[in-house]
Design a protein around this motif. Structure first.
Motif, mmCIF file in Angstrom:
data_model
loop_
_atom_site.group_PDB
_atom_site.id
_atom_site.type_symbol
_atom_site.label_atom_id
_atom_site.label_comp_id
_atom_site.label_asym_id
_atom_site.label_seq_id
_atom_site.Cartn_x
_atom_site.Cartn_y
_atom_site.Cartn_z
ATOM 1 N N ARG B 134 87.756 33.388 50.668
ATOM 2 C CA ARG B 134 88.204 32.044 50.265
ATOM 3 C C ARG B 134 87.997 31.822 48.773
ATOM 4 N NH1 ARG B 134 82.925 29.348 51.142
ATOM 5 N NH2 ARG B 134 82.006 30.863 52.502
ATOM 6 N N PHE B 135 86.904 32.407 48.209
ATOM 7 C CA PHE B 135 86.702 32.273 46.764
ATOM 8 C C PHE B 135 87.820 33.002 46.011
ATOM 9 C CE2 PHE B 135 85.073 33.797 42.691
ATOM 10 C CZ PHE B 135 84.607 32.615 42.134
ATOM 11 N N ALA B 136 88.126 34.212 46.467
ATOM 12 C CA ALA B 136 89.183 34.992 45.799
ATOM 13 C C ALA B 136 90.507 34.232 45.834
ATOM 14 C CB ALA B 136 89.328 36.356 46.469
ATOM 15 N N ALA B 137 90.834 33.677 47.006
ATOM 16 C CA ALA B 137 92.096 32.943 47.132
ATOM 17 C C ALA B 137 92.069 31.680 46.269
ATOM 18 C CB ALA B 137 92.351 32.582 48.590
ATOM 19 N N ALA B 138 90.901 31.021 46.220
ATOM 20 C CA ALA B 138 90.802 29.783 45.445
ATOM 21 C C ALA B 138 90.963 30.048 43.951
ATOM 22 C CB ALA B 138 89.469 29.090 45.729
ATOM 23 N N VAL B 139 90.305 31.102 43.452
ATOM 24 C CA VAL B 139 90.451 31.434 42.031
ATOM 25 C C VAL B 139 91.908 31.752 41.714
ATOM 26 C CG1 VAL B 139 89.949 33.207 40.318
ATOM 27 C CG2 VAL B 139 88.114 32.242 41.655
ATOM 28 N N THR B 140 92.534 32.511 42.609
ATOM 29 C CA THR B 140 93.928 32.878 42.383
ATOM 30 C C THR B 140 94.806 31.632 42.314
ATOM 31 O OG1 THR B 140 93.551 34.911 43.609
ATOM 32 C CG2 THR B 140 95.844 34.234 43.290
ATOM 33 N N ALA B 141 94.648 30.734 43.276
ATOM 34 C CA ALA B 141 95.483 29.536 43.321
ATOM 35 C C ALA B 141 95.205 28.639 42.117
ATOM 36 C CB ALA B 141 95.235 28.772 44.619
ATOM 37 N N ALA B 142 93.912 28.455 41.813
ATOM 38 C CA ALA B 142 93.563 27.548 40.720
ATOM 39 C C ALA B 142 94.106 28.051 39.395
ATOM 40 C CB ALA B 142 92.045 27.381 40.647
ATOM 41 N N SER B 143 93.996 29.375 39.165
ATOM 42 C CA SER B 143 94.420 29.884 37.861
ATOM 43 C C SER B 143 95.937 30.012 37.775
ATOM 44 C CB SER B 143 93.746 31.220 37.563
ATOM 45 O OG SER B 143 94.093 32.161 38.548
ATOM 46 N N VAL B 181 93.090 25.082 29.926
ATOM 47 C CA VAL B 181 92.827 25.141 31.366
ATOM 48 C C VAL B 181 92.217 26.504 31.720
ATOM 49 C CG1 VAL B 181 93.892 25.155 33.658
ATOM 50 C CG2 VAL B 181 94.634 23.482 31.964
ATOM 51 N N GLY B 182 92.775 27.566 31.154
ATOM 52 C CA GLY B 182 92.265 28.910 31.447
ATOM 53 C C GLY B 182 90.811 29.059 31.026
ATOM 54 N N LEU B 183 90.490 28.618 29.811
ATOM 55 C CA LEU B 183 89.103 28.743 29.338
ATOM 56 C C LEU B 183 88.171 27.903 30.195
ATOM 57 C CD1 LEU B 183 89.588 28.726 25.455
ATOM 58 C CD2 LEU B 183 89.187 30.679 26.973
ATOM 59 N N GLY B 184 88.640 26.721 30.601
ATOM 60 C CA GLY B 184 87.831 25.866 31.467
ATOM 61 C C GLY B 184 87.505 26.562 32.777
ATOM 62 N N LEU B 185 88.510 27.206 33.362
ATOM 63 C CA LEU B 185 88.290 27.906 34.629
ATOM 64 C C LEU B 185 87.307 29.064 34.435
ATOM 65 C CD1 LEU B 185 91.913 27.995 36.105
ATOM 66 C CD2 LEU B 185 90.001 26.550 36.797
ATOM 67 N N MET B 186 87.440 29.771 33.309
ATOM 68 C CA MET B 186 86.530 30.891 33.050
ATOM 69 C C MET B 186 85.106 30.367 32.893
ATOM 70 S SD MET B 186 88.918 33.243 30.561
ATOM 71 C CE MET B 186 88.192 34.843 30.802
ATOM 72 N N ALA B 187 84.963 29.215 32.236
ATOM 73 C CA ALA B 187 83.631 28.660 32.025
ATOM 74 C C ALA B 187 82.993 28.261 33.352
ATOM 75 C CB ALA B 187 83.716 27.450 31.086
ATOM 76 N N MET B 364 102.465 14.783 32.024
ATOM 77 C CA MET B 364 103.106 14.742 33.328
ATOM 78 C C MET B 364 103.173 16.137 33.954
ATOM 79 S SD MET B 364 106.379 12.461 34.144
ATOM 80 C CE MET B 364 106.917 12.393 35.844
ATOM 81 N N SER B 365 103.567 17.116 33.148
ATOM 82 C CA SER B 365 103.724 18.473 33.687
ATOM 83 C C SER B 365 102.391 19.031 34.165
ATOM 84 C CB SER B 365 104.302 19.407 32.622
ATOM 85 O OG SER B 365 105.518 18.901 32.158
ATOM 86 N N VAL B 366 101.348 18.892 33.353
ATOM 87 C CA VAL B 366 100.058 19.475 33.729
ATOM 88 C C VAL B 366 99.531 18.791 34.989
ATOM 89 C CG1 VAL B 366 97.686 19.889 32.998
ATOM 90 C CG2 VAL B 366 99.534 20.106 31.357
ATOM 91 N N ASN B 367 99.663 17.465 35.017
ATOM 92 C CA ASN B 367 99.220 16.713 36.174
ATOM 93 C C ASN B 367 99.882 17.187 37.455
ATOM 94 O OD1 ASN B 367 97.682 14.457 37.048
ATOM 95 N ND2 ASN B 367 98.223 13.495 35.114
ATOM 96 N N LEU B 368 101.215 17.290 37.402
ATOM 97 C CA LEU B 368 101.942 17.656 38.615
ATOM 98 C C LEU B 368 101.735 19.126 38.958
ATOM 99 C CD1 LEU B 368 105.165 15.596 37.958
ATOM 100 C CD2 LEU B 368 103.465 15.198 39.732
ATOM 101 N N THR B 369 101.494 19.949 37.930
ATOM 102 C CA THR B 369 101.231 21.358 38.203
ATOM 103 C C THR B 369 99.911 21.515 38.942
ATOM 104 O OG1 THR B 369 102.179 21.704 36.046
ATOM 105 C CG2 THR B 369 101.323 23.613 37.146
ATOM 106 N N VAL B 370 98.912 20.762 38.500
ATOM 107 C CA VAL B 370 97.628 20.835 39.185
ATOM 108 C C VAL B 370 97.789 20.335 40.625
ATOM 109 C CG1 VAL B 370 95.280 19.897 39.229
ATOM 110 C CG2 VAL B 370 96.263 20.703 37.090
ATOM 111 N N ALA B 404 88.081 20.314 39.738
ATOM 112 C CA ALA B 404 87.314 19.387 38.912
ATOM 113 C C ALA B 404 87.509 19.722 37.436
ATOM 114 C CB ALA B 404 85.841 19.450 39.291
ATOM 115 N N VAL B 405 87.455 21.012 37.113
ATOM 116 C CA VAL B 405 87.658 21.422 35.720
ATOM 117 C C VAL B 405 89.068 21.084 35.261
ATOM 118 C CG1 VAL B 405 87.781 23.397 34.189
ATOM 119 C CG2 VAL B 405 85.994 23.270 35.900
ATOM 120 N N GLU B 406 90.028 21.273 36.159
ATOM 121 C CA GLU B 406 91.407 21.004 35.760
ATOM 122 C C GLU B 406 91.626 19.507 35.526
ATOM 123 O OE1 GLU B 406 93.520 23.211 38.769
ATOM 124 O OE2 GLU B 406 93.366 25.055 37.612
ATOM 125 N N VAL B 407 90.971 18.685 36.324
ATOM 126 C CA VAL B 407 91.069 17.245 36.100
ATOM 127 C C VAL B 407 90.463 16.888 34.737
ATOM 128 C CG1 VAL B 407 90.229 15.002 36.875
ATOM 129 C CG2 VAL B 407 91.141 16.624 38.531
#
Ligand code: NA
Ligand code: NA
Lengths: 329, 430, 192
Positions: B134-143, B181-187, B364-370, B404-407
């Protein structure tokens, strides 16, 4: 009898089309004593381009619409006479042609015939003044300066033929992509009215040279669903017709007022505004002359409508000259 | 009366009618009940004319280029390159997953393509190394939501089309937010790995300079793609739409001739897959534009606009409210249709309050993409679920820290316009 | 029962065949779109002689991609929220699915009717700006009806597929769903 007319224009609320519609709505609603209501849809809310909106007018899902000559060309190709270069001298002649000659009536008959009695031309006004050549590269003083320039046109054969005849390269670019294309140099010039140029902020994309050659009158063709018009009683028909007259007058006046600020903004932003001398204008006309023959030979109904147009211009020049002479007495 | 098509639309969506049919059925039914049968023609015609657009053609082309890259084994080279760079970090493969998504984003315009391409390769690899599925799938989806933020981008093409903005400006504006967003996810991944080292596999060894060099060499041609796309657009060689066709030609060229990872015989299958995806997206765009027409007929935009403006006239407060609204909408609607329907309503409100149109486009784009990574209509979650075999609900829970990071990133992007506007300004688009 | 299943199988075979043709049309359209746009760039940027037709020609082909959309529909590739159907008891879920398919069919039948009058009516008579087709004596401008027919064709195929999907649901209700050949599955698709 109480009707609601659905009117649309593919522009925005800063456009002269909108000014015309506001005048029309106000006149018609008041003069009909509330029997006719006019609902305005500005922009592409109901339909996105000339062809689509005219289809809507034809089937009655839209009652009133304003088309440009390019937008209506797919169904009424002869309407492109207004895109033919250097035929009408100035606003006074153009307005005389559109109000006091038979040209509009001739077009109405032809358009009703070609649309199976569905689309009725109500009046022809102006939208944005006159088309001029503008570019990012250099001052254009005569036709020779246009040589080799990549000039954006719509995807229609007449404007492309004109640009080619003048020695430039006609490059079809969709309107929303035009700013970027000017900015990056995909194209170097356009042929638009000043209000469109300023409205789209083209000078910020480098469009700094504007030559007031006035090669074409930006006609706005106002149409109505014919069935709807015919369904009204004679009093209401008169209200509608008079409403379109008021609208036409508003669209004659509005671009003149709006272009003052637009030209001032263009120049104060560092733009180069060039007015060709009479000799240079003559050179433009001579260079563009072959387009008229091309039009008569290649466009459906072109020869007949061009003859009508020339006759109307001659008549207008005569009556304007006579009236001017009387005014000078 | 007509406005009832909005709740009807939501009900039809919730009971499982495909978005395409819901977009047409809800307004269609209400038009008929309202005695406006003639306007059904208007609905039909807007579907057709909505699709009949040259700028939209970039979507099929970027999808096709993405398919070729994928088929051409280019994805694998991007992953190897990421591995050489960040593989030795804490939670190394998770970091590789995120960095690969950022690189893949430069070639593809779609989060779905990102999830399926990178997920198929990295989720099993992460599981083998000891990460939970589930972690692997979550990282994949989030990134993978970075895919449509960094150019090229399908949703920005749609935004530019509907809102008459410059595609090039939107592409440039998306670069820094995507990296953010990418750096946030890495952090956050790093923090999670520090907090609970036991839940993560041991550190991998650092790649030597030789390996790094080799991986860079192998990834060189794929990584040149975004340079060609953006360079060509900014250099005046081609328009954004043409750039997408050039991207296809380039992808075909490296896959067929340079890397030889695709043969001519693979071509029909690749073209067919891209055609299928494109046709569905075009239909959705058309249906959303038709829906928008009925939205206009119902006078809902005026009502919504005055409602929004009555809440506050402080742009900062309104932007926060809009973020909430968009986040909510993104849960139920695909980003494409959401942009088409809401863009023309919300855009002018904020532009008139002084928000730059390009900045608003990015918000708008980032919001809807997330929103793509949030249930119930989280497209990316569906795909991550189907490539990993993990249930959507499980992934949805595991993805929460990343969301949370993406928000947080959305808020930064909202309140620091420079993140979006610096690059377009640098290149003279503003 | 067997007769019913034979009908469903036959319709399935007809649809599969038509969709295969449609996919080849899509492959050809996709390929030519790329070629035309590359021609456009080359003629404009390298030869400085922009051509008038590639833009509209590529748009024409893009619209004809519509004939591959029914493949996605048949394979379950149209995005929908499945949660309620997954929660409901199986029998109720099948009835709901059937009802949703019927609503989709209603949309499609209406669309086919309107599409037909668009293609054959005034709308279809509008002329293309830059595309011509050969006639007995020379070239004539292409009527836009040829472009509009793409969406009509797409809707006709979608409707045909919907009938098949509805019949399949009926077969499932009758407990004979496993006696029909399976349709390959597709990934969900979005512009995102
Ligand atoms: Na991207
Ligand atoms: Na990823």
């Amino acid at each position: 009898q109480s009707v609601t007319l659905r009117a649309t224009a593919n522009s925005n609320e800063t456009d002269e089309d909108y000014d015309g519609l506001v005048v029309f709505k106000d006149y018609v609603e008041a003069a009909s004593n509330g029997e006719i209501a006019v609902e305005l849809f500005i922009g592409t809310q109901l339909c996105g381009n000339g062809a689509e909106c005219l289809q809507g007018v034809a089937d009655g899902s839209i009652d009133v619409f304003v088309a440009t000559s390019g937008g209506a060309a797919g169904l009424f190709p002869y309407i492109q006479i207004f895109d033919l270069p250097y035929l009408m001298a100035d606003d006074r002649i153009a307005e005389e042609v559109l109000t006091n000659t038979d040209l509009t009536a001739q077009m109405r008959v032809r358009a009703l015939q070609d649309s199976g009695d569905t689309i009725r031309i109500m009046t022809i006004g102006n939208t944005g003044g006159w088309r001029n050549f503008a570019n990012t590269q250099r001052r254009i003083e005569g036709p020779d300066d246009l040589k080799g320039l990549k000039v954006r046109t719509v995807v229609a054969d007449l404007p492309q033929e004109l640009v080619r005849t003048l020695g430039a390269s006609p490059t079809p670019i969709p309107w929303p992509e035009l700013f970027t294309s000017l900015q990056t140099g995909v194209v170097e010039g356009t042929k638009n009215g000043i209000t469109d140029i300023m409205g789209m902020k083209f000078p910020e994309a480098g469009l700094q040279y504007l030559t007031l050659d006035g090669h074409a009158y930006m006609a706005a063709i106002w149409v109505m669903n014919n069935e709807m018009f015919l369904s009204l009683d004679d009093d209401l028909k008169r209200v509608i017709v008079d409403g379109f007259h008021a609208l036409q007058q508003a669209t004659f006046a509005s671009p003149k007022r709006k272009s003052i600020d637009a030209y001032a903004d263009f120049v104060s932003g560092g733009g180069d505004l060039y007015v060709p001398t009479p000799e240079q204008k003559q050179a433009f006309q001579d260079a563009a002359a072959p387009v008229h023959d091309w039009f008569a030979a290649n466009v459906d109904g072109g020869e007949e409508m061009l003859a009508n147009f020339r006759a109307a211009i001659a008549q207008a020049e005569e009556s304007v000259a006579a009236r001017r002479a009387a005014e000078l007495e | 009366m007509l406005v009832w098509f909005l709740p009807l639309f939501l009900v039809l969506l919730m009971v499982g009618l495909p978005v395409f049919f819901a977009l047409l059925a809800a307004p269609g039914v209400m038009l008929v009940l309202n005695g406006q049968e003639r306007d059904l023609t208007l609905l039909y015609r807007n579907v057709y004319n909505g699709m009949d657009s040259f700028p939209l053609m970039a979507i099929p082309f970027f999808l096709l280029a993405g398919e070729m890259m994928n088929r051409g084994g280019i994805t694998q080279r991007l992953v190897e390159f990421s591995q050489a760079l960040v593989g030795h970090f804490r939670a190394g493969l998770a970091q590789v997953n995120i960095l690969s998504s950022m690189l893949f984003a430069g070639l593809s315009g779609s989060a779905v393509a990102d999830t399926s391409a990178l997920g198929a390769m990295l989720i099993p690899a992460m599981e083998r190394e000891g990460y939970s599925r589930r972690f692997a799938a979550a990282v994949t989806a989030a990134s993978s939501v970075i895919g449509p933020i960094i150019p090229p981008s399908g949703i920005m093409i749609i935004y530019a089309y509907v809102m008459e903005q410059s595609v090039a400006a939107l592409f440039l504006a998306g670069i820094l937010p995507g990296i953010l967003v990418g750096l946030g996810l890495m952090a956050v991944t790093n923090i999670m790995a520090r907090r609970a080292p036991g839940a993560f596999p041991p550190l991998r060894r650092r790649a030597g300079w030789g390996e790094k060099g080799q991986a860079s060499l192998k990834a060189f041609f794929p990584l040149l793609t975004p340079v060609i796309i953006l360079g060509g657009i900014l250099g005046g060689v081609f328009t954004p739409t043409e750039a997408s066709a050039v991207a296809v030609a380039y992808a075909a060229f490296i896959a067929l001739f340079v890397l030889r990872t695709m043969t001519w015989r693979d071509l029909p299958e690749v073209l067919s897959r891209a055609a299928i995806m494109s046709s569905v997206i075009l239909l959705l765009v058309g249906a959303a534009l038709a829906f928008k027409t009925v939205v206009a007929l119902s006078h809902a935009p005026e009502a919504l606009a005055s409602l929004i403006l009555s809440l506050s006239d402080n742009p900062l407060v309104l932007l926060l409210l809009i973020n909430l609204l968009l986040f909510g909408v993104g849960m139920f609607l695909d980003a494409g249709p959401a942009i088409i329907i809401l863009g023309p309503i919300l855009g002018p409100i904020f532009t008139s309050l002084g928000v730059d149109p390009v900045h608003f486009a990015i918000i708008m784009s980032v919001n809807l993409t997330v929103g793509l990574a949030t249930p119930p209509m989280g497209l990316v979650l569906f795909v991550a679920s189907s490539v990993s075999g993990e249930r959507v609900e499980t992934i949805a829970r595991a993805i929460l820290p990343f969301l949370a990071v993406e928000v947080l990133a959305i808020l930064l992007i909202t309140y620091v316009p420079a993140i979006s506007l610096a690059l377009p300004r640098l290149f003279g688009f503003l | 029962m067997n007769g019913f299943l034979t009908v469903v199988r036959a319709l399935g075979a007809v649809n599969a065949g038509a969709l295969r043709v449609g996919r080849w049309v899509g492959v050809a359209c996709m390929f030519l779109m790329v070629v035309f746009i590359l021609i456009q760039v080359f003629w404009r940027y390298v030869l400085s002689n922009p051509l008038p037709w590639p833009e509209e020609a590529a748009r024409f082909l893009m619209l004809w991609l519509m004939v591959v959309a029914p493949t996605a529909w048949r394979r379950g590739g149209f995005v929908a929220i499945d949660m309620i159907r997954l929660i409901l008891p199986r029998g109720v879920a099948v009835v709901l699915t059937l009802a949703l398919l019927a609503l989709s069919f209603l949309v499609l039948v209406t669309a086919v009717q309107i599409g037909w009058s668009e293609v054959t009516g005034l709308a279809g008579r509008f002329k293309s700006s830059s595309l011509y087709y050969p006639t007995g004596d020379g070239w004539a401008k292409l009527p836009l009806g040829w472009m509009m027919a793409s969406l009509l064709a797409g809707f006709v195929l979608l409707a045909s597929v919907t009938v098949e999907l509805m019949l399949r649901q009926v077969a499932v209700m009758l407990g004979a769903g496993d006696r029909l050949p399976a349709v390959p599955q597709a990934d969900p698709v979005g512009a995102e």
